[in-house]
Design a protein around this motif. Structure first.
Motif, PDB file in Angstrom:
ATOM      1  N   GLN A  97      21.755 -96.883 -25.191  1.00 10.55           N
ATOM      2  CA  GLN A  97      21.471 -97.095 -26.612  1.00 10.55           C
ATOM      3  C   GLN A  97      20.115 -97.769 -26.837  1.00 10.55           C
ATOM      4  N   GLN A  98      19.119 -97.321 -26.082  1.00  8.43           N
ATOM      5  CA  GLN A  98      17.751 -97.773 -26.264  1.00  8.43           C
ATOM      6  C   GLN A  98      17.086 -96.901 -27.325  1.00  8.43           C
ATOM      7  N   PRO A  99      16.132 -97.460 -28.051  1.00  5.88           N
ATOM      8  CA  PRO A  99      15.483 -96.639 -29.095  1.00  5.88           C
ATOM      9  C   PRO A  99      14.619 -95.534 -28.479  1.00  5.88           C
ATOM     10  N   LEU A 100      14.613 -94.384 -29.130  1.00  5.88           N
ATOM     11  CA  LEU A 100      13.751 -93.282 -28.723  1.00  5.88           C
ATOM     12  C   LEU A 100      12.347 -93.600 -29.217  1.00  5.88           C
ATOM     13  N   LYS A 101      11.385 -93.618 -28.303  1.00  9.81           N
ATOM     14  CA  LYS A 101      10.021 -93.999 -28.660  1.00  9.81           C
ATOM     15  C   LYS A 101       9.073 -92.824 -28.451  1.00  9.81           C
ATOM     16  N   LEU A 102       8.018 -92.838 -29.202  1.00 11.32           N
ATOM     17  CA  LEU A 102       6.985 -91.824 -29.065  1.00 11.32           C
ATOM     18  C   LEU A 102       6.343 -91.892 -27.674  1.00 11.32           C
ATOM     19  N   ASP A 103       6.395 -93.042 -27.042  1.00 12.03           N
ATOM     20  CA  ASP A 103       5.841 -93.197 -25.690  1.00 12.03           C
ATOM     21  C   ASP A 103       6.508 -92.243 -24.702  1.00 12.03           C
ATOM     22  N   TYR A 104       7.776 -91.909 -24.914  1.00  4.09           N
ATOM     23  CA  TYR A 104       8.449 -90.944 -24.041  1.00  4.09           C
ATOM     24  C   TYR A 104       7.754 -89.583 -24.125  1.00  4.09           C
ATOM     25  N   LEU A 105       7.339 -89.205 -25.326  1.00  2.96           N
ATOM     26  CA  LEU A 105       6.635 -87.939 -25.512  1.00  2.96           C
ATOM     27  C   LEU A 105       5.305 -87.952 -24.765  1.00  2.96           C
ATOM     28  N   TRP A 106       4.566 -89.036 -24.900  1.00  2.00           N
ATOM     29  CA  TRP A 106       3.264 -89.120 -24.218  1.00  2.00           C
ATOM     30  C   TRP A 106       3.461 -89.085 -22.698  1.00  2.00           C
ATOM     31  N   ALA A 107       4.455 -89.782 -22.210  1.00  2.00           N
ATOM     32  CA  ALA A 107       4.741 -89.756 -20.770  1.00  2.00           C
ATOM     33  C   ALA A 107       5.118 -88.343 -20.329  1.00  2.00           C
ATOM     34  N   ALA A 108       5.917 -87.664 -21.135  1.00  2.00           N
ATOM     35  CA  ALA A 108       6.320 -86.298 -20.806  1.00  2.00           C
ATOM     36  C   ALA A 108       5.114 -85.365 -20.780  1.00  2.00           C
ATOM     37  N   LEU A 109       4.200 -85.524 -21.707  1.00  2.00           N
ATOM     38  CA  LEU A 109       3.005 -84.689 -21.719  1.00  2.00           C
ATOM     39  C   LEU A 109       2.144 -84.940 -20.475  1.00  2.00           C
ATOM     40  N   CYS A 110       2.055 -86.186 -20.046  1.00  2.00           N
ATOM     41  CA  CYS A 110       1.334 -86.492 -18.805  1.00  2.00           C
ATOM     42  C   CYS A 110       2.008 -85.803 -17.620  1.00  2.00           C
ATOM     43  N   MET A 111       3.343 -85.800 -17.599  1.00  2.00           N
ATOM     44  CA  MET A 111       4.070 -85.153 -16.505  1.00  2.00           C
ATOM     45  C   MET A 111       3.884 -83.634 -16.537  1.00  2.00           C
ATOM     46  N   VAL A 112       3.827 -83.065 -17.738  1.00  2.00           N
ATOM     47  CA  VAL A 112       3.575 -81.628 -17.840  1.00  2.00           C
ATOM     48  C   VAL A 112       2.188 -81.320 -17.274  1.00  2.00           C
ATOM     49  N   GLY A 113       1.219 -82.160 -17.571  1.00  2.00           N
ATOM     50  CA  GLY A 113      -0.115 -81.983 -17.011  1.00  2.00           C
ATOM     51  C   GLY A 113      -0.094 -82.094 -15.488  1.00  2.00           C
ATOM     52  N   ALA A 114       0.632 -83.068 -14.958  1.00  2.00           N
ATOM     53  CA  ALA A 114       0.737 -83.237 -13.510  1.00  2.00           C
ATOM     54  C   ALA A 114       1.399 -82.011 -12.879  1.00  2.00           C
ATOM     55  N   ALA A 115       2.448 -81.513 -13.512  1.00  2.00           N
ATOM     56  CA  ALA A 115       3.128 -80.321 -12.978  1.00  2.00           C
ATOM     57  C   ALA A 115       2.196 -79.119 -13.015  1.00  2.00           C
ATOM     58  N   TYR A 116       1.426 -78.989 -14.079  1.00  2.00           N
ATOM     59  CA  TYR A 116       0.488 -77.877 -14.166  1.00  2.00           C
ATOM     60  C   TYR A 116      -0.485 -77.902 -12.979  1.00  2.00           C
ATOM     61  N   PHE A 117      -1.065 -79.046 -12.713  1.00  2.00           N
ATOM     62  CA  PHE A 117      -2.044 -79.133 -11.635  1.00  2.00           C
ATOM     63  C   PHE A 117      -1.415 -78.928 -10.265  1.00  2.00           C
ATOM     64  N   MET A 118      -0.163 -79.331 -10.084  1.00  2.00           N
ATOM     65  CA  MET A 118       0.483 -79.166  -8.788  1.00  2.00           C
ATOM     66  C   MET A 118       0.931 -77.721  -8.533  1.00  2.00           C
ATOM     67  N   PHE A 119       1.252 -76.985  -9.605  1.00  2.00           N
ATOM     68  CA  PHE A 119       1.808 -75.641  -9.430  1.00  2.00           C
ATOM     69  C   PHE A 119       0.852 -74.515  -9.820  1.00  2.00           C
ATOM     70  N   ARG A 120      -0.336 -74.832 -10.281  1.00  2.00           N
ATOM     71  CA  ARG A 120      -1.262 -73.760 -10.662  1.00  2.00           C
ATOM     72  C   ARG A 120      -1.722 -72.983  -9.437  1.00  2.00           C
ATOM     73  N   GLY A 121      -2.017 -71.730  -9.675  1.00  2.00           N
ATOM     74  CA  GLY A 121      -2.555 -70.890  -8.592  1.00  2.00           C
ATOM     75  C   GLY A 121      -1.534 -70.597  -7.585  1.00  2.00           C
TER      76      GLY A 121
END
Length: 121
Positions: A97-121
């Motif tokens: 029951q922790q509040p949902l924060k916009l910081d979770y979205l920013w962290a998720a976007l950073c992880m999507v970027g990390a996944a992109y760089f690890m799996f590209r090509g």
């Protein structure tokens, strides 16, 4: 990237890592709700027991991903981190029951970027 993650071994790796993360998140954070009134060492022993289930899923997941799916160790690590965030946020919001924060979205976007760089090509 998508083709590399659709093989049966890759999908098995992902499913095992998701299940593993459910146990890991419960082991790491569940005691904050379930055992809050108990001494820390009791929470640690219970968490170790839960973590055993996590390891029984995580070790085969990484072996299958590395040996059969041909994923690199770096790809497995980034995959693990993305899955961790995807499991942790609902757990924190719904179960703890922790509040949902916009910081979770920013962290998720950073992880999507990390996944992109690890799996590209």
């Amino acid at each position: 990237m998508a083709a590399a993650l659709t093989s049966p071994a890759s999908l098995q790796t992902i499913v095992l890592l998701v299940c593993s993360n459910l146990f890991m998140t419960l082991a790491w954070y569940g005691h904050l709700k379930n055992l809050a009134d108990k001494p820390w060492w009791i929470a640690a022993v219970v968490s170790w027991g839960i973590a055993l289930a996590e390891y029984l899923l995580q070790v085969p997941a990484n072996r299958i991903g590395f040996q059969q799916a041909g994923l690199s160790v770096a790809q497995l690590k980034i995959m693990q981190e993305v899955i961790t965030l995807a499991v942790f946020v609902p757990f924190a919001v719904v179960y703890l029951q922790q509040p949902l924060k916009l910081d979770y979205l920013w962290a998720a976007l950073c992880m999507v970027g990390a996944a992109y760089f690890m799996f590209r090509g």
